[in-house]
Scaffold this motif. Sequence first.
Motif, PDB file in Angstrom:
ATOM      1  N   VAL A 117       0.911  -1.212   0.015  1.00 44.90           N
ATOM      2  CA  VAL A 117      -0.240  -0.100   0.060  1.00 44.90           C
ATOM      3  C   VAL A 117       0.825   1.269  -0.172  1.00 44.90           C
ATOM      4  O   VAL A 117       0.476   2.348  -0.804  1.00 44.90           O
ATOM      5  CB  VAL A 117      -1.042   0.132   1.220  1.00 44.90           C
ATOM      6  CG1 VAL A 117      -1.601   1.121   1.483  1.00 44.90           C
ATOM      7  CG2 VAL A 117      -1.818  -1.083   1.077  1.00 44.90           C
ATOM      8  N   ASP A 118       1.802   1.284   0.906  1.00 47.69           N
ATOM      9  CA  ASP A 118       2.855   2.382   0.883  1.00 47.69           C
ATOM     10  C   ASP A 118       3.452   2.817  -0.656  1.00 47.69           C
ATOM     11  O   ASP A 118       3.678   3.888  -1.053  1.00 47.69           O
ATOM     12  CB  ASP A 118       3.887   2.217   1.923  1.00 47.69           C
ATOM     13  CG  ASP A 118       4.617   3.334   2.130  1.00 47.69           C
ATOM     14  OD1 ASP A 118       4.187   4.313   2.459  1.00 47.69           O
ATOM     15  OD2 ASP A 118       5.831   3.370   1.799  1.00 47.69           O
ATOM     16  N   ARG A 119       4.055   1.552  -1.261  1.00 49.49           N
ATOM     17  CA  ARG A 119       4.513   1.772  -2.411  1.00 49.49           C
ATOM     18  C   ARG A 119       3.708   2.213  -3.375  1.00 49.49           C
ATOM     19  O   ARG A 119       3.678   3.153  -4.421  1.00 49.49           O
ATOM     20  CB  ARG A 119       4.904   0.224  -3.031  1.00 49.49           C
ATOM     21  CG  ARG A 119       5.684   0.297  -4.212  1.00 49.49           C
ATOM     22  CD  ARG A 119       6.954   1.038  -4.154  1.00 49.49           C
ATOM     23  NE  ARG A 119       7.553   1.260  -5.296  1.00 49.49           N
ATOM     24  CZ  ARG A 119       7.252   2.360  -6.334  1.00 49.49           C
ATOM     25  NH1 ARG A 119       6.571   3.355  -5.848  1.00 49.49           N
ATOM     26  NH2 ARG A 119       7.810   2.438  -7.497  1.00 49.49           N
ATOM     27  N   GLN A 120       2.205   1.944  -3.412  1.00 54.46           N
ATOM     28  CA  GLN A 120       1.145   2.275  -4.255  1.00 54.46           C
ATOM     29  C   GLN A 120       0.929   3.922  -4.131  1.00 54.46           C
ATOM     30  O   GLN A 120       0.712   4.447  -4.887  1.00 54.46           O
ATOM     31  CB  GLN A 120      -0.243   1.512  -4.286  1.00 54.46           C
ATOM     32  CG  GLN A 120       0.166   0.243  -4.752  1.00 54.46           C
ATOM     33  CD  GLN A 120      -1.215  -0.630  -4.683  1.00 54.46           C
ATOM     34  OE1 GLN A 120      -2.196  -0.558  -3.888  1.00 54.46           O
ATOM     35  NE2 GLN A 120      -1.084  -2.038  -5.272  1.00 54.46           N
ATOM     36  N   LEU A 121       1.083   4.314  -2.834  1.00 55.99           N
ATOM     37  CA  LEU A 121       0.748   5.666  -2.626  1.00 55.99           C
ATOM     38  C   LEU A 121       1.725   6.679  -2.780  1.00 55.99           C
ATOM     39  O   LEU A 121       1.625   7.711  -3.181  1.00 55.99           O
ATOM     40  CB  LEU A 121       0.564   5.692  -0.869  1.00 55.99           C
ATOM     41  CG  LEU A 121      -0.932   5.153  -0.541  1.00 55.99           C
ATOM     42  CD1 LEU A 121      -1.265   5.146   0.936  1.00 55.99           C
ATOM     43  CD2 LEU A 121      -2.101   5.779  -1.133  1.00 55.99           C
ATOM     44  N   GLU A 122       3.065   5.943  -2.949  1.00 51.65           N
ATOM     45  CA  GLU A 122       4.200   6.794  -3.066  1.00 51.65           C
ATOM     46  C   GLU A 122       4.363   6.902  -4.686  1.00 51.65           C
ATOM     47  O   GLU A 122       4.962   8.004  -5.179  1.00 51.65           O
ATOM     48  CB  GLU A 122       5.507   6.080  -2.634  1.00 51.65           C
ATOM     49  CG  GLU A 122       6.815   6.829  -2.807  1.00 51.65           C
ATOM     50  CD  GLU A 122       8.093   6.314  -2.151  1.00 51.65           C
ATOM     51  OE1 GLU A 122       9.187   6.722  -2.188  1.00 51.65           O
ATOM     52  OE2 GLU A 122       7.851   5.002  -1.975  1.00 51.65           O
ATOM     53  N   GLU A 123       4.222   6.200  -5.435  1.00 49.39           N
ATOM     54  CA  GLU A 123       4.004   6.039  -6.920  1.00 49.39           C
ATOM     55  C   GLU A 123       3.756   7.364  -7.438  1.00 49.39           C
ATOM     56  O   GLU A 123       4.293   7.988  -8.405  1.00 49.39           O
ATOM     57  CB  GLU A 123       3.596   4.722  -7.437  1.00 49.39           C
ATOM     58  CG  GLU A 123       4.103   4.915  -9.029  1.00 49.39           C
ATOM     59  CD  GLU A 123       5.368   4.701  -9.421  1.00 49.39           C
ATOM     60  OE1 GLU A 123       5.660   4.725 -10.425  1.00 49.39           O
ATOM     61  OE2 GLU A 123       6.046   4.014  -8.731  1.00 49.39           O
ATOM     62  N   PRO A 124       2.486   7.744  -7.424  1.00 49.69           N
ATOM     63  CA  PRO A 124       2.006   9.046  -8.046  1.00 49.69           C
ATOM     64  C   PRO A 124       2.691  10.212  -7.364  1.00 49.69           C
ATOM     65  O   PRO A 124       2.869  11.356  -8.169  1.00 49.69           O
ATOM     66  CB  PRO A 124       0.568   9.274  -7.634  1.00 49.69           C
ATOM     67  CG  PRO A 124       0.410   8.028  -6.434  1.00 49.69           C
ATOM     68  CD  PRO A 124       1.470   7.050  -6.515  1.00 49.69           C
ATOM     69  N   LEU A 125       3.541  10.170  -6.199  1.00 50.50           N
ATOM     70  CA  LEU A 125       4.119  11.479  -5.831  1.00 50.50           C
ATOM     71  C   LEU A 125       5.319  11.412  -6.285  1.00 50.50           C
ATOM     72  O   LEU A 125       6.051  12.610  -6.713  1.00 50.50           O
ATOM     73  CB  LEU A 125       4.283  11.275  -4.265  1.00 50.50           C
ATOM     74  CG  LEU A 125       2.714  11.320  -3.532  1.00 50.50           C
ATOM     75  CD1 LEU A 125       3.240  10.888  -2.090  1.00 50.50           C
ATOM     76  CD2 LEU A 125       1.985  12.565  -3.713  1.00 50.50           C
ATOM     77  N   THR A 126       6.053  10.380  -6.733  1.00 46.33           N
ATOM     78  CA  THR A 126       7.292  10.416  -7.422  1.00 46.33           C
ATOM     79  C   THR A 126       7.393  10.331  -8.829  1.00 46.33           C
ATOM     80  O   THR A 126       8.285  10.448  -9.361  1.00 46.33           O
ATOM     81  CB  THR A 126       8.320   9.425  -6.823  1.00 46.33           C
ATOM     82  OG1 THR A 126       7.666   8.234  -6.938  1.00 46.33           O
ATOM     83  CG2 THR A 126       8.369   9.764  -5.258  1.00 46.33           C
ATOM     84  N   HIS A 127       6.362   9.855  -9.586  1.00 46.57           N
ATOM     85  CA  HIS A 127       6.465   9.865 -10.757  1.00 46.57           C
ATOM     86  C   HIS A 127       5.193  10.209 -11.472  1.00 46.57           C
ATOM     87  O   HIS A 127       4.472  11.318 -10.782  1.00 46.57           O
ATOM     88  CB  HIS A 127       6.343   8.149 -11.279  1.00 46.57           C
ATOM     89  CG  HIS A 127       7.812   7.449 -10.739  1.00 46.57           C
ATOM     90  ND1 HIS A 127       8.089   7.299  -9.540  1.00 46.57           N
ATOM     91  CD2 HIS A 127       8.904   7.348 -11.731  1.00 46.57           C
ATOM     92  CE1 HIS A 127       9.356   6.945  -9.690  1.00 46.57           C
ATOM     93  NE2 HIS A 127       9.937   6.894 -10.773  1.00 46.57           N
ATOM     94  N   ARG A 128       4.654   9.522 -12.380  1.00 47.55           N
ATOM     95  CA  ARG A 128       3.285  10.142 -13.089  1.00 47.55           C
ATOM     96  C   ARG A 128       2.062   9.618 -11.968  1.00 47.55           C
ATOM     97  O   ARG A 128       2.016   8.431 -11.679  1.00 47.55           O
ATOM     98  CB  ARG A 128       3.209   9.656 -14.387  1.00 47.55           C
ATOM     99  CG  ARG A 128       4.196  10.045 -15.440  1.00 47.55           C
ATOM    100  CD  ARG A 128       4.086   9.498 -16.899  1.00 47.55           C
ATOM    101  NE  ARG A 128       4.529   8.051 -16.650  1.00 47.55           N
ATOM    102  CZ  ARG A 128       4.229   7.091 -17.404  1.00 47.55           C
ATOM    103  NH1 ARG A 128       3.461   7.258 -18.500  1.00 47.55           N
ATOM    104  NH2 ARG A 128       4.804   5.918 -17.388  1.00 47.55           N
ATOM    105  N   PRO A 129       1.205  10.519 -11.906  1.00 44.29           N
ATOM    106  CA  PRO A 129       0.054  10.276 -11.074  1.00 44.29           C
ATOM    107  C   PRO A 129      -1.050   9.820 -11.576  1.00 44.29           C
ATOM    108  O   PRO A 129      -2.176   9.546 -10.892  1.00 44.29           O
ATOM    109  CB  PRO A 129      -0.235  11.913 -10.378  1.00 44.29           C
ATOM    110  CG  PRO A 129       0.348  12.600 -11.480  1.00 44.29           C
ATOM    111  CD  PRO A 129       1.374  12.000 -12.290  1.00 44.29           C
ATOM    112  N   GLY A 130      -1.045   9.451 -13.052  1.00 48.46           N
ATOM    113  CA  GLY A 130      -2.295   8.931 -13.751  1.00 48.46           C
ATOM    114  C   GLY A 130      -2.781   7.826 -13.551  1.00 48.46           C
ATOM    115  O   GLY A 130      -1.805   6.891 -13.094  1.00 48.46           O
ATOM    116  N   PRO A 131      -3.853   7.463 -13.230  1.00 44.86           N
ATOM    117  CA  PRO A 131      -4.573   6.233 -13.237  1.00 44.86           C
ATOM    118  C   PRO A 131      -3.992   5.003 -14.199  1.00 44.86           C
ATOM    119  O   PRO A 131      -3.814   3.690 -13.573  1.00 44.86           O
ATOM    120  CB  PRO A 131      -5.921   6.167 -13.173  1.00 44.86           C
ATOM    121  CG  PRO A 131      -6.443   7.594 -13.786  1.00 44.86           C
ATOM    122  CD  PRO A 131      -5.135   8.552 -13.652  1.00 44.86           C
ATOM    123  N   LEU A 132      -4.014   5.366 -15.134  1.00 43.96           N
ATOM    124  CA  LEU A 132      -3.204   4.376 -16.194  1.00 43.96           C
ATOM    125  C   LEU A 132      -1.731   3.742 -15.852  1.00 43.96           C
ATOM    126  O   LEU A 132      -1.693   2.734 -16.014  1.00 43.96           O
ATOM    127  CB  LEU A 132      -3.256   4.893 -17.703  1.00 43.96           C
ATOM    128  CG  LEU A 132      -4.778   5.070 -18.218  1.00 43.96           C
ATOM    129  CD1 LEU A 132      -4.609   5.836 -19.628  1.00 43.96           C
ATOM    130  CD2 LEU A 132      -5.459   3.861 -18.018  1.00 43.96           C
TER     131      LEU A 132
END
Length: 112
Positions: free
Chosen positions: A82-97
């Motif tokens: 869950v932490d990794r999924q929440l961090e991804e849009p903050l550090t990379h592209r935030p788009g759902p795709l």
Amino acid sequence: MLDDLEIGNRQLTIAGHTRPLDDLTMKLLLDWLEHRRQRWPNTANLHLLINNQTATKVGRARNHWITATLRGQDATLERLRVDRQLEEPLTHRPGPLHLAEVFGLDEKTAMR
């Protein structure tokens, strides 16, 4: 399996789904592969994750081996996921795709 890892393309195929590897995951995989090569240089086991019991065989490491390492820690596999999924849009592209592609999520789940 080792064949499911494409280092040059920074991809890992899990259960038939090819997923891109972020910088952290790529570094950890490369570190693990080096450790694996040094620890068990003559293993014929083609599974990516092996341990002392499976290095001399061809079977996979059991889930217990992975979860036992985290037992009693604040971090659990679910919390890390869950932490990794929440961090991804903050550090990379935030788009759902992008999230759907990286984590193999359904698009509706990624949008939520």
